[in-house]
Design an enzyme around this catalytic site. Structure first.
Site, PDB file in Angstrom:
ATOM      1  CG  ASP A   7       9.253-115.586  23.903  1.00 49.40           C
ATOM      2  OD1 ASP A   7       9.452-115.968  24.918  1.00 49.40           O
ATOM      3  OD2 ASP A   7       8.070-115.866  23.010  1.00 49.40           O
TER       4      ASP A   7
ATOM      5  CG  ASP B  15      14.529-128.923  31.282  1.00 42.45           C
ATOM      6  OD1 ASP B  15      14.133-129.230  30.266  1.00 42.45           O
ATOM      7  OD2 ASP B  15      14.755-128.204  31.989  1.00 42.45           O
TER       8      ASP B  15
END
Ligand code: IMP
Length: 200
Positions: A68, A154
């Site tokens: 996770d 990102d």
């Protein structure tokens, strides 16, 4: 050869792990289609990773791995954290999540825009305690999106030492330094130790 079930339906993660663990003589297999779905409602990455791995280990009676991960922004006290995927709402897109992050940091100066990605991996083994490893990667939240590679946050995750965002790196470059890469390198060490020891 020992089998490890990867508690993820993400083909990219399965391939990445299989490659990383190839020389340990481990076979990575995907989670069975009929396995119970796991609700990721934990308050920490560790709780979510444990829940996923332990559910699949109990169901398959094999070792199971789950990860996770998410983004922790200093100025937001560590948010979005476990809510990274649904920061701007339950079915929010990456673009919506990024827009919310940029809006919340609108007038925040560069020195206060520090952040990190964190990845926690859980290895659950039937009848034995779950083992955790974690990796982090620190950067700065940019003031505008840059780059087209990767996913999630990102384009906003800027690495001052490289002068690029995660989305401007090639997958190979990102895989060398990312939070997941750091956690996976630690996982490999832990697995090598377990496999060579008596508690296997
Ligand atoms: P998960 O651990 O794959 O469920 O990721 C949770 C969420 O964290 C993703 O949906 C992304 O929003 C964010 N996240 C995790 N890792 C990355 C990464 O490497 N780049 C960008 N976003 C990430």
């Amino acid at each position: 050869m020992r089998k490890i079930v990867l508690a993820s339906r993400n083909q990219h993660k399965i391939a990445e792990l299989a490659e990383l663990l190839a020389d340990l003589g481990l076979t990575i297999v995907p989670v069975p289609a009929e396995a119970p779905a796991v609700v990721e409602d934990g308050e920490t990455f560790q709780a979510n990773a444990a829940k996923k791995a332990e559910t699949i280990a109990a169901y398959t009676q094999e070792w199971a791995l789950a990860d996770d991960s998410g983004l922790e922004v200093d100025f937001l006290g560590g948010k979005p954290g476990v809510y990274s995927a649904r920061f701007a709402g339950e079915d929010a897109s990456d673009a919506e999540n990024n827009a919310k992050l940029l809006a919340l940091l609108k007038d925040v100066p560069p020195a206060e825009r520090g952040a990190q990605f964190r990845s926690v991996i859980a290895l659950a083994r039937p009848g034995q305690p779950t083992i955790f490893v974690e990796g982090t990667c620190r950067g700065v939240i940019a003031t505008e999106a840059r780059g087209f590679n990767g996913f999630g946050y990102d384009p906003l995750f800027y690495l001052p030492e490289l002068g690029k965002t995660f989305a401007e790196l090639t997958p190979e470059e990102k895989n060398r330094i990312s939070h997941r890469a750091v956690a996976m390198a630690k996982l490999k060490e832990v697995l090598a130790e377990i496999l060579s020891g008596a508690d296997c």
